[in-house]
Design a protein around this motif. Structure first.
Motif, PDB file in Angstrom:
ATOM      1  N   VAL A  50       0.826  -1.202   0.000  1.00 21.57           N
ATOM      2  CA  VAL A  50       0.000   0.000   0.000  1.00 21.57           C
ATOM      3  C   VAL A  50       0.862   1.254   0.000  1.00 21.57           C
ATOM      4  N   GLU A  51       1.941   1.191   0.754  1.00 18.49           N
ATOM      5  CA  GLU A  51       2.913   2.282   0.847  1.00 18.49           C
ATOM      6  C   GLU A  51       4.180   1.673   1.431  1.00 18.49           C
ATOM      7  N   PRO A  52       5.301   2.374   1.396  1.00 19.38           N
ATOM      8  CA  PRO A  52       6.514   1.792   1.965  1.00 19.38           C
ATOM      9  C   PRO A  52       6.298   1.325   3.404  1.00 19.38           C
ATOM     10  N   GLY A  53       6.678   0.081   3.664  1.00 21.30           N
ATOM     11  CA  GLY A  53       6.551  -0.478   4.999  1.00 21.30           C
ATOM     12  C   GLY A  53       5.191  -1.015   5.355  1.00 21.30           C
ATOM     13  N   TRP A  66      11.962 -10.946   6.165  1.00 18.48           N
ATOM     14  CA  TRP A  66      13.061 -11.280   5.266  1.00 18.48           C
ATOM     15  C   TRP A  66      13.713 -10.027   4.685  1.00 18.48           C
ATOM     16  N   ALA A  67      12.930  -8.968   4.515  1.00 17.47           N
ATOM     17  CA  ALA A  67      13.488  -7.710   4.022  1.00 17.47           C
ATOM     18  C   ALA A  67      14.523  -7.147   4.993  1.00 17.47           C
ATOM     19  N   GLU A  68      14.304  -7.402   6.292  1.00 15.58           N
ATOM     20  CA  GLU A  68      15.207  -6.890   7.321  1.00 15.58           C
ATOM     21  C   GLU A  68      16.438  -7.766   7.498  1.00 15.58           C
ATOM     22  N   ASP A  69      16.295  -9.068   7.244  1.00 19.05           N
ATOM     23  CA  ASP A  69      17.399  -9.991   7.485  1.00 19.05           C
ATOM     24  C   ASP A  69      17.409 -11.079   6.415  1.00 19.05           C
ATOM     25  N   ASP A 121      11.462  -6.436  -4.948  1.00 16.07           N
ATOM     26  CA  ASP A 121      10.277  -6.454  -4.090  1.00 16.07           C
ATOM     27  C   ASP A 121      10.610  -5.944  -2.694  1.00 16.07           C
ATOM     28  N   TYR A 122      11.759  -6.357  -2.167  1.00 21.96           N
ATOM     29  CA  TYR A 122      12.174  -5.861  -0.856  1.00 21.96           C
ATOM     30  C   TYR A 122      12.399  -4.346  -0.902  1.00 21.96           C
ATOM     31  N   HIS A 123      12.950  -3.860  -2.012  1.00 23.61           N
ATOM     32  CA  HIS A 123      13.180  -2.420  -2.149  1.00 23.61           C
ATOM     33  C   HIS A 123      11.865  -1.653  -2.258  1.00 23.61           C
ATOM     34  N   ILE A 124      10.893  -2.233  -2.965  1.00 25.68           N
ATOM     35  CA  ILE A 124       9.577  -1.596  -3.047  1.00 25.68           C
ATOM     36  C   ILE A 124       8.955  -1.501  -1.660  1.00 25.68           C
ATOM     37  N   TYR A 125       9.020  -2.607  -0.916  1.00 33.50           N
ATOM     38  CA  TYR A 125       8.480  -2.602   0.442  1.00 33.50           C
ATOM     39  C   TYR A 125       9.205  -1.560   1.298  1.00 33.50           C
ATOM     40  N   GLY A 126      10.524  -1.449   1.128  1.00 33.75           N
ATOM     41  CA  GLY A 126      11.302  -0.518   1.942  1.00 33.75           C
ATOM     42  C   GLY A 126      11.280   0.917   1.463  1.00 33.75           C
ATOM     43  N   GLY A 127      10.660   1.173   0.301  1.00 30.59           N
ATOM     44  CA  GLY A 127      10.587   2.536  -0.206  1.00 30.59           C
ATOM     45  C   GLY A 127      11.831   2.997  -0.930  1.00 30.59           C
ATOM     46  N   GLY A 138      20.279 -12.706   5.682  1.00 38.23           N
ATOM     47  CA  GLY A 138      21.578 -13.350   5.871  1.00 38.23           C
ATOM     48  C   GLY A 138      21.576 -14.838   5.627  1.00 38.23           C
ATOM     49  N   THR A 139      20.448 -15.508   5.857  1.00 36.13           N
ATOM     50  CA  THR A 139      20.384 -16.959   5.639  1.00 36.13           C
ATOM     51  C   THR A 139      19.469 -17.302   4.466  1.00 36.13           C
ATOM     52  N   LEU A 140      19.215 -16.348   3.616  1.00 33.00           N
ATOM     53  CA  LEU A 140      18.234 -16.516   2.545  1.00 33.00           C
ATOM     54  C   LEU A 140      18.902 -16.381   1.179  1.00 33.00           C
ATOM     55  N   ILE A 141      18.618 -17.330   0.288  1.00 33.88           N
ATOM     56  CA  ILE A 141      18.986 -17.141  -1.113  1.00 33.88           C
ATOM     57  C   ILE A 141      17.727 -16.705  -1.879  1.00 33.88           C
ATOM     58  N   LYS A 142      16.735 -17.585  -1.948  1.00 35.89           N
ATOM     59  CA  LYS A 142      15.503 -17.247  -2.663  1.00 35.89           C
ATOM     60  C   LYS A 142      14.301 -17.692  -1.847  1.00 35.89           C
ATOM     61  N   ALA A 143      13.384 -16.766  -1.587  1.00 37.81           N
ATOM     62  CA  ALA A 143      12.122 -17.063  -0.912  1.00 37.81           C
ATOM     63  C   ALA A 143      11.027 -17.156  -1.950  1.00 37.81           C
ATOM     64  N   ILE A 144      10.128 -18.111  -1.748  1.00 46.49           N
ATOM     65  CA  ILE A 144       9.042 -18.394  -2.696  1.00 46.49           C
ATOM     66  C   ILE A 144       7.701 -18.258  -1.992  1.00 46.49           C
ATOM     67  N   ILE A 145       6.756 -17.584  -2.642  1.00 47.48           N
ATOM     68  CA  ILE A 145       5.382 -17.497  -2.153  1.00 47.48           C
ATOM     69  C   ILE A 145       4.530 -18.517  -2.915  1.00 47.48           C
ATOM     70  N   ARG A 146       3.805 -19.354  -2.185  1.00 44.83           N
ATOM     71  CA  ARG A 146       2.827 -20.259  -2.782  1.00 44.83           C
ATOM     72  C   ARG A 146       1.472 -19.554  -2.828  1.00 44.83           C
ATOM     73  N   VAL A 147       0.770 -19.706  -3.931  1.00 49.45           N
ATOM     74  CA  VAL A 147      -0.583 -19.146  -4.053  1.00 49.45           C
ATOM     75  C   VAL A 147      -1.574 -20.310  -4.026  1.00 49.45           C
TER      76      VAL A 147
END
Length: 327
Positions: free
Chosen positions: A7-10, A313-316, A40-46, A318-327
């Protein structure tokens, strides 16, 4: 239908939206899996410029065709990968066969609403049959295609020495496809945990921490850092007669000494997005077992739970390569 909206950053919301209308020359796809990208993380973070909120994010997409394509390539129920780059087909870049750098490009999930939802309608030409892949693997084709495109731009060959700076998903994708070409690959990063994570996906590569680099020069150097200082410093690692390929896109000016650039007869290349042949190369490589998909997919969540998990995940990462969302 369900949709995940920034909806907006954050601020993320899981909302209900009307299903998209069908259009001539387009195909309706029921989304199955979505890869979460750094964008996507950058969009969320503004931090994403030239973006209007609210926005349905998501451009690493796989799903099932709801109906057949008009050209017969895709039958109803077929698994497809979505090429998220919407191009004009009329500009100079499109005319010379380089729609990845279309002058009027619109990327799903960035310039237009994307695929973090249950259904999407895209031009038929942007849906690629993904027979032989799992839905999860198909959702990772797009980010891997960016690395594969860069490797093709850099003309990496068997036996060449390759350095990839930046061990995030894009850098790791470039490293994997350079290794597929038979190159000797070194992957470099500022984070030891990230290098350890990358080593699980590509154990045959060499890994170096920034500040502890071994001496040497490389036939091809790829920058995937997203850091202008690193991009400016990377030329020093290019061998005489070598190539420097920039996968990163950042605000800032590239600056390096012209005498060094000239005496090495350096080839400087930008690499943007990917082409259909890159998507096809990635899919063939996955089918052949040359891409460690199960190792790359480190995190998974549902579309409802993503409201909570994506910000974490946007904040950390460090242990993530690729996160997947299931629909």
């Amino acid at each position: 239908m369900k949709a995940l909206v920034c909806v907006e950053p954050g601020r993320l919301e899981r909302t209900e939206r009307p299903r998209p209308d069908a259009k001539p020359g387009h195909i309706r796809i029921r989304i199955g899996h979505i890869g979460i990208c750094g964008t996507d993380y950058h969009i969320y973070g503004g931090q994403q410029p030239f973006l209007n909120y609210p926005r349905v994010m998501g451009h690493e997409l796989s799903g099932r065709a709801v109906e057949a394509s008009s050209d017969g390539r895709i039958a109803a129920g077929d698994l497809v990968v979505v090429n998220p780059y919407m191009t004009c087909g009329a500009c100079h870049a499109c005319a010379i066969g380089k729609p990845n750098c279309c002058e009027n490009i619109a990327v799903l999930g960035v310039h237009a609403d994307g695929g973090m939802c249950e259904e999407i309608v895209v031009p038929e030409a942007n849906a690629y049959p993904a027979e032989g892949l799992s839905e999860k693997a198909a959702a990772m084709v797009e980010f891997l295609a960016i690395g594969a495109h860069g490797v093709r731009r850099g003309r990496v060959r068997a036996g060449s020495r390759v350095l990839v700076v930046g061990a995030g998903p894009i850098g790791l994708g470039a490293a994997i496809f350079a290794a597929i070409e038979g190159a000797e690959v070194t992957l470099r990063d500022t984070s030891a945990p990230r290098l350890e994570l990358a080593a699980t996906a590509l154990p045959q590569a060499r890994y170096e921490l920034v500040g502890q680099e071994a001496a040497g020069a490389y036939d091809t150097v790829f920058d995937a850092t997203g850091n202008i200082k690193a991009m400016n410093a990377g030329l020093q690692w290019v061998a005489h007669g070598g190539a420097y390929v920039l996968l990163s896109v950042v605000k800032g000016d590239l600056t390096f000494a012209d005498p060094e650039f000239h005496k090495r007869e350096t080839t400087l290349l930008a690499s943007r997005n990917a082409l259909k042949e890159d998507f096809e190369h990635v899919m063939a490589s996955i089918r052949n077992g040359n891409v460690p998909i199960d190792v790359l997919a480190t995190h998974e969540t549902g579309i409802d739970e993503a409201v909570t998990n994506l910000p974490l995940w946007a904040e950390d990462r460090g242990t993530l390569i690729k996160a997947i969302i299931r629909v």
